[in-house]
Write a protein that holds these residues in place. Structure first.
Motif, mmCIF file in Angstrom:
data_model
loop_
_atom_site.group_PDB
_atom_site.id
_atom_site.type_symbol
_atom_site.label_atom_id
_atom_site.label_comp_id
_atom_site.label_asym_id
_atom_site.label_seq_id
_atom_site.Cartn_x
_atom_site.Cartn_y
_atom_site.Cartn_z
ATOM 1 N N TYR A 185 -66.988 -27.033 4.414
ATOM 2 C CA TYR A 185 -67.581 -25.488 4.723
ATOM 3 C C TYR A 185 -66.993 -24.966 6.006
ATOM 4 N N TYR A 186 -66.595 -23.612 5.985
ATOM 5 C CA TYR A 186 -66.226 -22.826 7.031
ATOM 6 C C TYR A 186 -66.832 -21.558 7.200
ATOM 7 N N ALA A 187 -67.563 -21.076 8.168
ATOM 8 C CA ALA A 187 -68.155 -19.867 8.342
ATOM 9 C C ALA A 187 -67.121 -18.834 9.120
ATOM 10 N N VAL A 188 -67.081 -17.597 8.608
ATOM 11 C CA VAL A 188 -66.357 -16.660 9.235
ATOM 12 C C VAL A 188 -67.113 -15.468 9.584
ATOM 13 N N GLU A 189 -66.550 -14.745 10.565
ATOM 14 C CA GLU A 189 -67.644 -13.331 10.835
ATOM 15 C C GLU A 189 -67.356 -12.039 10.362
ATOM 16 N N ILE A 190 -66.183 -12.121 9.642
ATOM 17 C CA ILE A 190 -65.420 -10.924 8.925
ATOM 18 C C ILE A 190 -64.582 -11.515 7.829
ATOM 19 N N SER A 191 -64.559 -10.612 6.670
ATOM 20 C CA SER A 191 -63.797 -11.017 5.655
ATOM 21 C C SER A 191 -63.380 -9.521 4.898
ATOM 22 N N SER A 192 -62.742 -9.523 3.650
ATOM 23 C CA SER A 192 -62.327 -8.470 3.113
ATOM 24 C C SER A 192 -63.825 -7.713 2.503
ATOM 25 N N ALA A 193 -64.943 -8.698 2.463
ATOM 26 C CA ALA A 193 -66.290 -8.199 1.959
ATOM 27 C C ALA A 193 -66.934 -7.324 3.008
ATOM 28 N N SER A 194 -66.593 -7.599 4.236
ATOM 29 C CA SER A 194 -67.364 -6.914 5.227
ATOM 30 C C SER A 194 -66.692 -5.984 6.295
ATOM 31 N N HIS A 195 -65.156 -5.982 6.308
ATOM 32 C CA HIS A 195 -64.380 -5.416 7.055
ATOM 33 C C HIS A 195 -64.415 -3.738 6.617
ATOM 34 N N PRO A 196 -64.648 -2.950 7.593
ATOM 35 C CA PRO A 196 -64.547 -1.420 7.145
ATOM 36 C C PRO A 196 -63.458 -0.957 6.482
ATOM 37 N N ASP B 81 -73.337 -12.293 3.902
ATOM 38 C CA ASP B 81 -73.699 -13.400 3.154
ATOM 39 C C ASP B 81 -73.209 -13.637 1.959
ATOM 40 N N LYS B 82 -71.889 -13.667 2.043
ATOM 41 C CA LYS B 82 -70.950 -13.875 0.785
ATOM 42 C C LYS B 82 -69.975 -15.254 1.063
ATOM 43 N N TYR B 83 -70.154 -15.824 -0.340
ATOM 44 C CA TYR B 83 -69.170 -17.149 -0.204
ATOM 45 C C TYR B 83 -68.098 -16.931 -0.989
ATOM 46 N N PRO C 77 -50.578 -31.345 5.648
ATOM 47 C CA PRO C 77 -52.202 -31.434 5.769
ATOM 48 C C PRO C 77 -52.839 -31.317 4.165
ATOM 49 N N GLU C 78 -54.059 -32.114 4.031
ATOM 50 C CA GLU C 78 -54.602 -32.061 2.932
ATOM 51 C C GLU C 78 -54.965 -30.635 2.239
ATOM 52 N N TYR C 79 -54.515 -30.414 1.242
ATOM 53 C CA TYR C 79 -54.818 -28.896 0.391
ATOM 54 C C TYR C 79 -56.053 -29.312 -0.387
ATOM 55 N N ARG C 80 -56.903 -28.845 -0.169
ATOM 56 C CA ARG C 80 -58.434 -29.036 -1.224
ATOM 57 C C ARG C 80 -59.129 -27.651 -1.086
ATOM 58 N N GLU C 81 -60.073 -27.751 -1.914
ATOM 59 C CA GLU C 81 -61.308 -26.699 -2.082
ATOM 60 C C GLU C 81 -61.939 -26.702 -0.804
ATOM 61 N N VAL C 82 -62.116 -25.336 -0.171
ATOM 62 C CA VAL C 82 -63.049 -25.125 0.947
ATOM 63 C C VAL C 82 -63.861 -24.119 0.681
ATOM 64 N N LEU C 83 -65.362 -24.096 1.030
ATOM 65 C CA LEU C 83 -66.073 -22.982 0.913
ATOM 66 C C LEU C 83 -66.257 -22.366 2.097
ATOM 67 N N PHE C 84 -65.438 -20.797 2.042
ATOM 68 C CA PHE C 84 -65.767 -19.864 3.180
ATOM 69 C C PHE C 84 -67.053 -18.947 2.994
ATOM 70 N N HIS C 85 -67.747 -18.756 4.320
ATOM 71 C CA HIS C 85 -68.759 -18.142 4.179
ATOM 72 C C HIS C 85 -68.839 -16.850 5.115
ATOM 73 N N ASP C 86 -68.824 -15.462 4.481
ATOM 74 C CA ASP C 86 -68.783 -14.446 5.703
ATOM 75 C C ASP C 86 -70.215 -14.264 5.818
#
Length: 64
Positions: free
Chosen positions: A45-56, A20-22, A7-16
């Motif tokens: 662009y890909y939105a996520v509901e939880i990441s290391s910025a929001s996980h307890p 509201d962190k990118y 698959p294509e390996y490219r830069e992707v913008l993830f959004h928690d």
């Protein structure tokens, strides 16, 4: 790597969305949405509901 089998390996913008962190990181994630980043360029662009910025566990709010 062999051509045309990976698959294509490219830069992707993830959004928690919960904090509201990118992040702009390289990924093979396939998404059709795009957003403009602070550098003025448009990225997949890909939105996520939880990441290391929001996980307890990572934020220090995890209680045992």
């Amino acid at each position: 790597m062999k051509k045309e089998i990976h698959p294509e390996y490219r830069e992707v913008l993830f959004h928690d969305t919960s904090v509201d962190k990118y992040w702009l990181i390289r990924s093979t994630l396939d998404t059709t949405e795009t957003r403009e980043w602070e550098d003025g360029k448009t990225y997949p662009y890909y939105a996520v509901e939880i990441s290391s910025a929001s996980h307890p566990f990572y934020t220090g709010q995890h209680k045992i």
